[in-house]
Design a protein around this motif. Structure first.
Motif, PDB file in Angstrom:
ATOM      1  N   GLY A  79       0.816  -1.216   0.000  1.00 39.14           N
ATOM      2  CA  GLY A  79       0.000   0.000   0.000  1.00 39.14           C
ATOM      3  C   GLY A  79       0.845   1.259   0.000  1.00 39.14           C
ATOM      4  N   GLY A  80       2.000   1.208  -0.650  1.00 39.12           N
ATOM      5  CA  GLY A  80       2.882   2.370  -0.710  1.00 39.12           C
ATOM      6  C   GLY A  80       3.742   2.566   0.529  1.00 39.12           C
ATOM      7  N   ASN A  81       3.592   1.710   1.546  1.00 30.98           N
ATOM      8  CA  ASN A  81       4.397   1.820   2.768  1.00 30.98           C
ATOM      9  C   ASN A  81       5.447   0.715   2.828  1.00 30.98           C
ATOM     10  OD1 ASN A  81       2.856   3.987   3.824  1.00 30.98           O
ATOM     11  ND2 ASN A  81       1.280   2.527   4.449  1.00 30.98           N
ATOM     12  N   ARG A  82       6.651   1.108   3.162  1.00 32.38           N
ATOM     13  CA  ARG A  82       7.724   0.139   3.328  1.00 32.38           C
ATOM     14  C   ARG A  82       7.787  -0.313   4.770  1.00 32.38           C
ATOM     15  NH1 ARG A  82      13.339   1.225   0.081  1.00 32.38           N
ATOM     16  NH2 ARG A  82      12.524   0.277  -1.774  1.00 32.38           N
TER      17      ARG A  82
END
Length: 157
Positions: A79-82
């Motif tokens: 979701g775009g988070n690392r």
């Protein structure tokens, strides 16, 4: 006394078993706790999502401590988070969880499942009792573990 009985039972097993169950860390490890890192050097590769820590590496998460010569941190993106997916440690690896400690040459820690696989001349120390083998597989959430491959210990009278 119970651990001595467990070790006696292990010695009574046929040599072909070469595996024994151990408790490690007491269970209940919080894999969502922040991961604190200290090292002499840090190299980050943004393209691969990998960070490499070298020199006196110490990593802490809750009551878990891992130290090694080198640790590679692999990230995953959701979701775009690392977030950290796994830690790969090499070189005189020491893992301490609560009152328990384990040493080996290489370790992989999967954060999502709270599982650690330690290999290479593994030595586990618990309550003054030492157990050695080729590999240690531990689930920190449950506190259960297995030492396998030519398992050995010394019993004190």
């Amino acid at each position: 006394m119970l651990r001595v009985l467990v070790f006696l039972a292990v010695l009574a097993l046929p040599v072909s078993a070469q595996e024994t169950q151990v408790g490690f860390g007491g269970g209940g490890h919080d894999a969502s706790a922040p991961v604190e890192v200290a090292a002499d050097n840090l190299e980050v590769d943004q393209a691969t999502g990998r960070a490499t820590l070298t020199g006196n590496v110490v990593i802490a998460q809750g009551t878990l401590r891992l130290s090694a010569g080198t640790v590679t941190v692999d990230y995953t993106t959701e979701g775009g988070n690392r977030r950290i997916e796994r830690l790969n440690a090499a070189g005189d690896v020491l893992i301490v969880a609560g009152q328990d400690a384990a040493e080996g040459q290489e370790a992989t820690y999967l954060l999502d499942s709270s599982e650690i696989l330690l290999s290479g001349d593994v030595v586990v120390t618990q309550d003054g009792v030492t157990l050695a083998g080729d590999r240690l597989a531990v689930n920190l959430a449950t506190g259960s573990g297995t030492v396998s491959g030519r398992v050995r210990t010394t019993l004190q009278p």
